[in-house]
Design an enzyme around this catalytic site. Structure first.
Site, PDB file in Angstrom:
ATOM      1  N   ASN A   2      15.149  30.737  27.514  1.00 19.65           N
ATOM      2  CA  ASN A   2      14.592  32.041  27.130  1.00 19.65           C
ATOM      3  C   ASN A   2      15.658  33.135  27.091  1.00 19.65           C
ATOM      4  O   ASN A   2      15.361  34.265  26.731  1.00 19.65           O
ATOM      5  CB  ASN A   2      13.465  32.455  28.092  1.00 19.65           C
ATOM      6  CG  ASN A   2      13.976  32.870  29.456  1.00 19.65           C
ATOM      7  OD1 ASN A   2      15.034  32.430  29.906  1.00 19.65           O
ATOM      8  ND2 ASN A   2      13.220  33.717  30.135  1.00 19.65           N
ATOM      9  N   TYR A  50      -1.017  38.184  31.457  1.00 18.79           N
ATOM     10  CA  TYR A  50      -0.998  39.596  31.863  1.00 18.79           C
ATOM     11  C   TYR A  50      -1.719  40.500  30.861  1.00 18.79           C
ATOM     12  O   TYR A  50      -1.666  41.729  30.972  1.00 18.79           O
ATOM     13  CB  TYR A  50       0.432  40.091  32.112  1.00 18.79           C
ATOM     14  CG  TYR A  50       1.364  40.010  30.922  1.00 18.79           C
ATOM     15  CD1 TYR A  50       1.432  41.031  29.977  1.00 18.79           C
ATOM     16  CD2 TYR A  50       2.197  38.908  30.760  1.00 18.79           C
ATOM     17  CE1 TYR A  50       2.281  40.961  28.903  1.00 18.79           C
ATOM     18  CE2 TYR A  50       3.067  38.831  29.681  1.00 18.79           C
ATOM     19  CZ  TYR A  50       3.101  39.856  28.758  1.00 18.79           C
ATOM     20  OH  TYR A  50       3.956  39.777  27.685  1.00 18.79           O
ATOM     21  N   ALA A  81       5.477  26.824  30.297  1.00 21.77           N
ATOM     22  CA  ALA A  81       5.441  27.746  31.438  1.00 21.77           C
ATOM     23  C   ALA A  81       5.266  26.970  32.736  1.00 21.77           C
ATOM     24  O   ALA A  81       5.879  27.301  33.759  1.00 21.77           O
ATOM     25  CB  ALA A  81       4.314  28.757  31.262  1.00 21.77           C
ATOM     26  N   LYS A  87      11.901  28.434  21.876  1.00 22.91           N
ATOM     27  CA  LYS A  87      12.508  28.202  23.187  1.00 22.91           C
ATOM     28  C   LYS A  87      13.066  26.783  23.367  1.00 22.91           C
ATOM     29  O   LYS A  87      13.977  26.567  24.150  1.00 22.91           O
ATOM     30  CB  LYS A  87      11.496  28.516  24.298  1.00 22.91           C
ATOM     31  CG  LYS A  87      11.161  30.001  24.371  1.00 22.91           C
ATOM     32  CD  LYS A  87      10.020  30.295  25.311  1.00 22.91           C
ATOM     33  CE  LYS A  87      10.515  30.519  26.710  1.00 22.91           C
ATOM     34  NZ  LYS A  87       9.464  31.097  27.585  1.00 22.91           N
ATOM     35  N   ASP A 101      12.637  31.981  33.466  1.00 23.72           N
ATOM     36  CA  ASP A 101      11.193  32.078  33.687  1.00 23.72           C
ATOM     37  C   ASP A 101      10.802  31.682  35.109  1.00 23.72           C
ATOM     38  O   ASP A 101       9.963  32.334  35.733  1.00 23.72           O
ATOM     39  CB  ASP A 101      10.440  31.192  32.686  1.00 23.72           C
ATOM     40  CG  ASP A 101      10.364  31.813  31.299  1.00 23.72           C
ATOM     41  OD1 ASP A 101      10.406  33.059  31.207  1.00 23.72           O
ATOM     42  OD2 ASP A 101      10.256  31.064  30.314  1.00 23.72           O
ATOM     43  N   GLY A 131       0.258  38.639  36.323  1.00 21.67           N
ATOM     44  CA  GLY A 131       1.343  37.992  35.581  1.00 21.67           C
ATOM     45  C   GLY A 131       2.406  38.919  35.031  1.00 21.67           C
ATOM     46  O   GLY A 131       3.448  38.457  34.574  1.00 21.67           O
ATOM     47  N   ARG A 153       6.615  42.976  24.852  1.00 25.26           N
ATOM     48  CA  ARG A 153       6.841  44.158  25.685  1.00 25.26           C
ATOM     49  C   ARG A 153       8.300  44.240  26.164  1.00 25.26           C
ATOM     50  O   ARG A 153       8.688  45.223  26.808  1.00 25.26           O
ATOM     51  CB  ARG A 153       5.901  44.146  26.895  1.00 25.26           C
ATOM     52  CG  ARG A 153       4.454  44.290  26.493  1.00 25.26           C
ATOM     53  CD  ARG A 153       3.575  44.877  27.577  1.00 25.26           C
ATOM     54  NE  ARG A 153       2.333  45.376  27.014  1.00 25.26           N
ATOM     55  CZ  ARG A 153       2.141  46.609  26.575  1.00 25.26           C
ATOM     56  NH1 ARG A 153       3.139  47.480  26.647  1.00 25.26           N
ATOM     57  NH2 ARG A 153       0.991  46.984  26.091  1.00 25.26           N
ATOM     58  N   GLY A 161      -2.522  23.707  34.015  1.00 28.56           N
ATOM     59  CA  GLY A 161      -1.660  23.689  32.840  1.00 28.56           C
ATOM     60  C   GLY A 161      -0.427  22.839  33.049  1.00 28.56           C
ATOM     61  O   GLY A 161       0.039  22.665  34.179  1.00 28.56           O
ATOM     62  N   THR A 219      11.732  33.706  22.534  1.00 30.95           N
ATOM     63  CA  THR A 219      10.347  33.411  22.877  1.00 30.95           C
ATOM     64  C   THR A 219       9.743  32.492  21.818  1.00 30.95           C
ATOM     65  O   THR A 219      10.450  31.985  20.939  1.00 30.95           O
ATOM     66  CB  THR A 219       9.544  34.726  23.068  1.00 30.95           C
ATOM     67  OG1 THR A 219       8.259  34.409  23.593  1.00 30.95           O
ATOM     68  CG2 THR A 219       9.401  35.507  21.776  1.00 30.95           C
TER      69      THR A 219
END
Length: 277
Positions: A91, A224, A137, A70, A107, A245, A20, A133, A66
């Site tokens: 990134n 998201y 990220a 990365k 990020d 997100g 996006r 996690g 991405t």
């Protein structure tokens, strides 16, 4: 003075059609009446370095990076920021006038700005953070939260070893919790963060107990798609303040856009609508 060149930027991944970022950057370019283009580029891992060395010659001022590149760009870049080194991934690349490639990671900045915008009453000293996690990220989230002044982060990951590596890298403010105890960890937290891809469209669901969620907590999901994940729906039903997100994606793009195109954009409702279009 007449501008003789039009700045070019873009995003490199493999695959990249789902991104996006082009929609977002094009929205900001139009909104601010700026010359420039932002282009998605599908680049195979074996071609990454040759492409990055060529782009500045074609008028590119920088690119976003991405999955799956990365980590690899860290080896290619000539200059790497401390936070990118700490996170272990970059990134954002800036192609400098002297020919050097400058790598950064925004990020963590994007995560924190999204949290502050979506839950303005949250404070770093409000209590412990429960983090689901321990991947790339998660590393960005941990770096940002520790820098903001969070005193304790409880980390649960399906593979415990990855969580332990995170603790080794970031220190004693992290505490590893077994994945089977994730429900109890969530109950003890002031802030709950899902940094896994579990719950994302096309991925397995996030199978941890949500019954420990309660009013007064802030809950955010880095996923998201969908915008309202099962975690956020359960948190909302329990009276928690929720932060989706999408804002992290939007906010992490702000510093890059400013460096490339010379204007600092604002993340507002119009930005969100454009990214979701």
């Amino acid at each position: 003075m007449t501008q003789t060149t039009i700045p070019l930027a873009g995003v490199i991944g493999h695959p990249i059609a789902h991104s996006r970022s082009p929609i977002l950057h094009r929205h900001w370019l139009r909104k601010h009446g700026l010359p420039g283009f932002y282009i998605p580029m599908d680049v195979a891992p074996g071609d990454l370095e040759s492409v990055l060395r060529t782009l500045p010659k074609a008028g590119f001022v920088g690119v976003n990076i991405t999955v799956p590149h990365k980590e690899k760009v860290m080896e290619i870049a000539d200059l790497v920021t401390d936070r990118a080194i700490l996170i272990g991934a970059a990134n954002t690349l800036i192609f400098r006038a002297d020919g050097k490639i400058h790598a950064d990671n925004t990020d963590g900045y994007g995560f924190l700005e999204n949290l502050r915008q979506g839950a303005p009453n949250w404070k770093p000293d409000a209590g412990p953070v429960a983090l689901l996690g321990a991947g790339g990220a998660a590393r960005a989230v941990v770096a940002a939260l520790l820098d903001a002044g969070v005193r304790e982060i409880m980390v649960a990951n399906r593979t415990r070893l990855r969580a332990e590596r995170l603790q080794d890298d970031f220190g004693r403010r992290l505490r590893v919790v077994d994945w089977v105890q994730a429900g109890n960890m969530i109950e003890q937290a002031a802030l709950v963060v899902n940094s896994t891809s579990l719950g994302m469209t096309g991925k397995p669901p996030l199978r941890v107990p949500f019954d420990g969620l309660h009013a007064g907590q802030v809950v955010t999901d880095l996923v998201y798609a969908p915008l309202r994940t099962d975690l956020l729906e359960a948190a909302s039903a329990a009276g928690c303040q929720t932060v989706d997100g999408l804002g992290m994606l939007l906010h992490q793009a702000v510093p890059a856009f400013e460096r490339w195109f010379g204007v600092r954009p604002v993340v507002d409702d119009q930005t969100r609508e454009a990214a979701l279009a």
